[in-house]
Design a protein around this motif. Sequence first.
Motif, PDB file in Angstrom:
ATOM      1  N   ARG A 142       0.809  -1.576  -0.499  1.00  0.00           N
ATOM      2  CA  ARG A 142       0.382  -0.156   0.275  1.00  0.00           C
ATOM      3  C   ARG A 142       0.882   1.087  -0.166  1.00  0.00           C
ATOM      4  O   ARG A 142       0.417   2.227  -0.802  1.00  0.00           O
ATOM      5  N   GLU A 143       1.757   1.565   0.481  1.00  0.00           N
ATOM      6  CA  GLU A 143       2.664   2.304   0.751  1.00  0.00           C
ATOM      7  C   GLU A 143       3.264   1.979  -0.803  1.00  0.00           C
ATOM      8  O   GLU A 143       3.222   3.950  -1.062  1.00  0.00           O
ATOM      9  N   ALA A 144       4.345   2.230  -1.364  1.00  0.00           N
ATOM     10  CA  ALA A 144       4.699   2.144  -2.404  1.00  0.00           C
ATOM     11  C   ALA A 144       3.275   1.967  -3.792  1.00  0.00           C
ATOM     12  O   ALA A 144       4.174   2.132  -4.696  1.00  0.00           O
ATOM     13  N   LYS A 145       2.194   1.416  -3.677  1.00  0.00           N
ATOM     14  CA  LYS A 145       1.129   1.559  -3.862  1.00  0.00           C
ATOM     15  C   LYS A 145       0.713   0.095  -5.776  1.00  0.00           C
ATOM     16  O   LYS A 145       1.690   0.623  -6.863  1.00  0.00           O
ATOM     17  N   VAL A 146       1.411  -0.867  -4.943  1.00  0.00           N
ATOM     18  CA  VAL A 146       1.673  -2.089  -5.852  1.00  0.00           C
ATOM     19  C   VAL A 146       0.795  -2.754  -5.823  1.00  0.00           C
ATOM     20  O   VAL A 146       1.206  -3.544  -4.875  1.00  0.00           O
ATOM     21  N   ILE A 147       0.764  -3.693  -6.515  1.00  0.00           N
ATOM     22  CA  ILE A 147      -0.154  -4.853  -6.876  1.00  0.00           C
ATOM     23  C   ILE A 147       0.334  -5.685  -7.566  1.00  0.00           C
ATOM     24  O   ILE A 147       0.111  -5.395  -8.930  1.00  0.00           O
ATOM     25  N   ARG A 148       0.663  -7.279  -6.931  1.00  0.00           N
ATOM     26  CA  ARG A 148       1.052  -8.308  -8.078  1.00  0.00           C
ATOM     27  C   ARG A 148       0.140  -9.186  -8.120  1.00  0.00           C
ATOM     28  O   ARG A 148      -0.171  -9.332  -6.699  1.00  0.00           O
ATOM     29  N   THR A 149      -0.164  -9.978  -8.834  1.00  0.00           N
ATOM     30  CA  THR A 149      -0.526 -11.297  -8.733  1.00  0.00           C
ATOM     31  C   THR A 149       0.177 -12.506  -9.753  1.00  0.00           C
ATOM     32  O   THR A 149       0.708 -12.493 -10.735  1.00  0.00           O
ATOM     33  N   TYR A 150      -0.278 -13.241  -8.934  1.00  0.00           N
ATOM     34  CA  TYR A 150       0.535 -14.730  -9.569  1.00  0.00           C
ATOM     35  C   TYR A 150       0.004 -16.036  -9.452  1.00  0.00           C
ATOM     36  O   TYR A 150      -0.911 -16.444  -8.282  1.00  0.00           O
ATOM     37  N   GLY A 151       0.198 -17.182 -10.106  1.00  0.00           N
ATOM     38  CA  GLY A 151      -0.549 -18.276  -9.333  1.00  0.00           C
ATOM     39  C   GLY A 151      -1.831 -18.691  -9.415  1.00  0.00           C
ATOM     40  O   GLY A 151      -2.571 -18.280 -10.382  1.00  0.00           O
ATOM     41  N   MET A 152      -2.205 -19.731  -9.095  1.00  0.00           N
ATOM     42  CA  MET A 152      -3.655 -20.455  -9.457  1.00  0.00           C
ATOM     43  C   MET A 152      -3.985 -20.870  -8.285  1.00  0.00           C
ATOM     44  O   MET A 152      -3.584 -21.062  -7.324  1.00  0.00           O
TER      45      MET A 152
END
Length: 113
Positions: free
Chosen positions: A67-77
Amino acid sequence: MEVVIDHDGDEKYIVCGVTDAKGKLRMCLVSLPLEYHSDIAEEFKRHLSKGERITRVFGGGILTIDREAKVIRTYGMSGGYGKPKLEQVQQLLDSEFGDDWDVTVTITSEIRG
């Protein structure tokens, strides 16, 4: 559309369809600090309004948020629900976080127990 991310760091998420009492469908992405994707679905059900229900879980994966860096990553299943559609995940996150966030959506075959 609805996005619920109740954690910081790395946790599992699901993409699901929720139908209201009138049959109107909305897509939701839910990420909670729980061990299994099915636990996330069960917990989210408890917070739905009267007459709402999860009609289908379209898949899941792992979501990392800073939240501080305003970064979201998704991966996997999800081992139980499978892979969500990349376009659905991207659309849900973009609708919630907009251009102010760095959002990278990937779907991989990684499953975390």
